[in-house]
Scaffold this active site. Structure first.
Site, mmCIF file in Angstrom:
data_model
loop_
_atom_site.group_PDB
_atom_site.id
_atom_site.type_symbol
_atom_site.label_atom_id
_atom_site.label_comp_id
_atom_site.label_asym_id
_atom_site.label_seq_id
_atom_site.Cartn_x
_atom_site.Cartn_y
_atom_site.Cartn_z
ATOM 1 C CG ASP A 141 7.030 2.721 -10.228
ATOM 2 O OD1 ASP A 141 6.903 2.534 -11.455
ATOM 3 O OD2 ASP A 141 6.579 1.944 -9.368
ATOM 4 C CG HIS A 184 7.508 0.125 -2.694
ATOM 5 N ND1 HIS A 184 6.892 -0.954 -3.298
ATOM 6 C CD2 HIS A 184 7.114 1.212 -3.393
ATOM 7 C CE1 HIS A 184 6.162 -0.539 -4.321
ATOM 8 N NE2 HIS A 184 6.277 0.777 -4.395
ATOM 9 C CG ASP A 284 0.752 0.140 -5.408
ATOM 10 O OD1 ASP A 284 0.151 -0.096 -6.467
ATOM 11 O OD2 ASP A 284 1.996 0.083 -5.307
ATOM 12 C CD GLU A 326 -1.589 -3.026 -7.727
ATOM 13 O OE1 GLU A 326 -1.389 -3.497 -8.871
ATOM 14 O OE2 GLU A 326 -0.757 -3.104 -6.807
ATOM 15 N NE ARG A 520 5.014 0.715 -16.483
ATOM 16 C CZ ARG A 520 5.249 0.547 -15.185
ATOM 17 N NH1 ARG A 520 4.438 -0.222 -14.474
ATOM 18 N NH2 ARG A 520 6.280 1.121 -14.599
#
Length: 651
Positions: A141, A184, A284, A326, A520
């Site tokens: 990711d 996570h 994050d 974030e 992205r």
């Protein structure tokens, strides 16, 4: 604040500290701990006070803070003290940031350290290095699936390389910003692997269930983050024969912060990176930290309590370190990440101004500022000693999460307007020069986001393809216009890697099997340093853009009105194509800058009579800080050419 119950517990904790901690000279630590302990105790008790092991976990928490303090270098401790004495240091107009991927800007961390001269050349003195921690190949990711929170990805370098980079930055007065993924871990993280192997302690670090009863209850109210690629919020793990909460991707396991062991472990990681010389930690996915059945599992009150607790603990050990929240959420929710019911920030000192970013893109697509004006007008006031991070592009997609009431007030239908924006920036709207791509289209809601580099979204790529000089010139004007606003709005402006050079979409991601399903990557460029040399060659697009950015940054740093002390006043000037606001020096309010931006391709005028109520004589003469010239002015009107901006001061 003194409170008997908490300070009685503190005395017991200090008596029970390990001998190697009690032997240390940690006077500043004890002073800060005493000042903050009641708040720390109260928050920890609210979150975990019902547990039998509460006092044991409180002891672990204090030991973690103490060990972090002991490991902090003398140089960093001196920096902490200096920043405590100048507590508004980060609100200065001096700070200008840039976000980048290490292997996009450079080859690796060592090469990045060798390229710091580029930042000084442009005027950048805050660098956000996108995730560099250990993560799996493919299932990363973009670096946000961390498999080891204390190790650098060996494809980028080593911990020593990062320490050298931090040292190089300190020599040049450049702030280092680093990501910590709080929500996570990767499913390859040691904790997840121990959970898979059946260790109950580590299964309790996550949300693990033997059947679908509880997951189905959660799913009734939880939205899907990636409905196309990762529908749902739970993944079946074959090895455990259990379901795991995976809100983002099926390989990212959500941490369970209702377990105090998770909190203490993550605080330890935060303090570890603070001690490597990181000035600002970007936290994050903070909106997702607390999960509760019957809710969206976003923006929960306990998520805010966790952040407050982290901030209080970090202030004891490393008070010079700042937090960035974030959280890409609505303005009314975003403002809470500074801290609710507070005067000064008590959660995160810095938050992304995602609303401004999306509104700026709306202005580009519509060539008017109606929605932009409406959205900025309704942007909640920030707290003292807190600031926005203002940006036009970042590594992520662009979502159009405006408030529906603002859209209607601007004269649009919310659903139809969002569809227009998606079509415009993906080049599907007739006459659009944009070369973006649709990201995560949701068939059920019709919602979608946009990927693409800034240069490609404003038409530079299209202009270069067709050799259309007028299109190229307008694209350059739009890039400069957008940056003029984030540099003058109030907060810390954050440029994105490649935007000062006009880097267009990178389609090579399609050839990489690990990236091809995520468009992205089209706007996560690898800088061609040979081409970047064109910034020194007059007549090139790179030269025009780079020098415009460099000049704006230098002027910003000299303009005290651009510091961030809630010293901005939006002005309604009765021209839908113009955005106008006043910035003033908070110590000398008479020293003002009038910011005007024209989002239309055609010339527009500003009627100065409309500023009389702001104390501006309509016949006053102005000079533009950027050009150094007086603007085109007739009678009481100032004329702006297409996509032009002014930073005006009275003569």
């Amino acid at each position: 604040m003194y409170e008997q119950v908490s300070h009685s517990l503190l005395n017991n904790i200090l008596d029970d500290l390990k001998p190697e901690i009690r032997r240390q000279d940690i006077r500043h630590f004890y002073t800060r701990l005493g000042a903050n302990f009641y708040a720390i105790y109260s928050l920890f008790f609210t979150l975990y006070g019902q547990r039998d092991d509460f006092k044991t976990q409180m002891l672990r928490l204090v030991e973690t803070m103490a060990k972090g303090y002991i490991a902090r270098s003398a140089e960093l401790e001196q920096s902490d003290i200096a920043r405590e004495q100048d507590h508004n240091w980060f609100l200065s107009q001096q700070w200008v940031g840039m976000a980048l991927y290490t292997n996009g800007f450079a080859d690796n961390l060592a090469d990045l350290a060798d390229k710091t001269q580029y930042f000084q050349e442009l005027g950048i003195n805050m660098v956000h290095i996108m995730p560099i921690l250990m993560c799996p190949t493919g299932k990363s990711d973009g670096g946000y699936a961390v498999s080891d929170f204390r190790q650098i990805d060996d494809r980028l370098g080593t911990l020593n390389d990062l320490r050298r980079l931090a040292e190089e930055f300190r020599k040049r007065d450049i702030l280092l910003v680093l990501d910590i993924v709080l929500n996570h871990t990767s499913d390859e993280h040691e904790w997840a692997q121990k959970a898979i192997n059946g260790e109950q302690r580590y299964q309790d670090y996550y949300f693990v269930f033997g059947n679908r009863e509880v997951p189905d209850m959660f799913e009734q109210s939880m939205p899907e983050i990636f409905p196309e690629s990762n529908p749902g919020n739970f993944t079946w793990n074959e090895a455990m024969q259990k379901w795991v909460m995976t809100v983002f991707h099926n390989y990212q396991w959500d941490l369970n912060y209702s377990n105090p062991e998770v909190f203490v472990a993550m605080l330890d990681i935060i303090l570890f990176w603070a001690n490597q010389g990181v000035d600002i930690l970007r936290l994050d996915a903070v909106a997702f930290l607390w999960k509760k059945i019957g809710s969206t599992c976003q923006n929960e009150r306990n998520a805010h309590l966790i952040l407050q607790l982290m901030k209080d603990c970090c202030q004891v050990t490393a008070p010079g370190v700042l937090f960035i929240a974030e959280a890409i959420v609505t303005p009314v929710e975003m403002i809470k990440y500074f801290g609710e019911d507070a005067i000064i920030a008590k959660e995160c000192e810095i938050a992304y101004n995602a609303t401004l970013m999306a509104l700026l893109w709306d202005g580009i697509a519509t060539q008017n500022a109606r929605l932009l004006y409406q959205g900025v007008k309704n942007l909640p006031a920030k707290l003292e000693r807190a600031t926005w991070l203002n940006y036009v592009r970042c590594h992520d997609d662009i979502g159009f999460g405006f408030d529906d009431n603002d859209i209607r007030a601007a004269g649009y239908d919310p659903y139809a307007h969002r569809q227009f924006l998606v079509n415009y920036f993906s080049g599907q709207f007739e006459g659009s020069p944009a070369r973006g791509m649709v990201f995560m289209h949701n068939e059920t809601t019709g919602d979608a986001r946009i990927s693409g580099s800034m240069a490609s979204l404003v038409g530079l790529e299209a202009g270069q393809e067709t050799n259309d000089q007028a299109l190229i010139d307008n694209a350059v004007k739009k890039i400069v216009l957008l940056h003029s606003l984030i540099l003058s709005f109030g907060g810390i402006p954050l440029l994105y890697n490649g935007d000062a050079l006009g880097v267009i979409n990178d389609y090579s991601y399609r050839d990489d099997p690990h990236k091809s399903n995520d468009n992205r990557w089209i706007h996560r460029p690898k800088i061609n340093w040979e081409r970047a040399e064109l910034r020194k060659k007059q007549g090139t697009t790179e030269y025009v853009l780079f020098n415009a950015m460099k000049k704006m940054i230098a002027i910003r740093k000299e303009t005290s009105a651009f510091a961030d002390f809630n010293n901005r006043e939006l002005v309604d000037i009765d021209n839908q194509h113009l955005l106008c606001y006043l910035r003033f020096d908070h110590q000398r309010p008479s020293e003002r800058v009038l910011v005007v931006a024209n989002f239309a391709a055609s010339p527009q005028y500003l009627d100065l009579a409309l500023l009389r109520s702001k104390g501006i004589d309509p016949f006053t003469r102005f000079v533009d800080l950027y050009s150094g010239r007086q603007p085109a002015q007739y009678d009481r009107h100032i004329v702006l050419q297409g996509f032009q901006f002014y930073w005006l001061t009275q003569i």
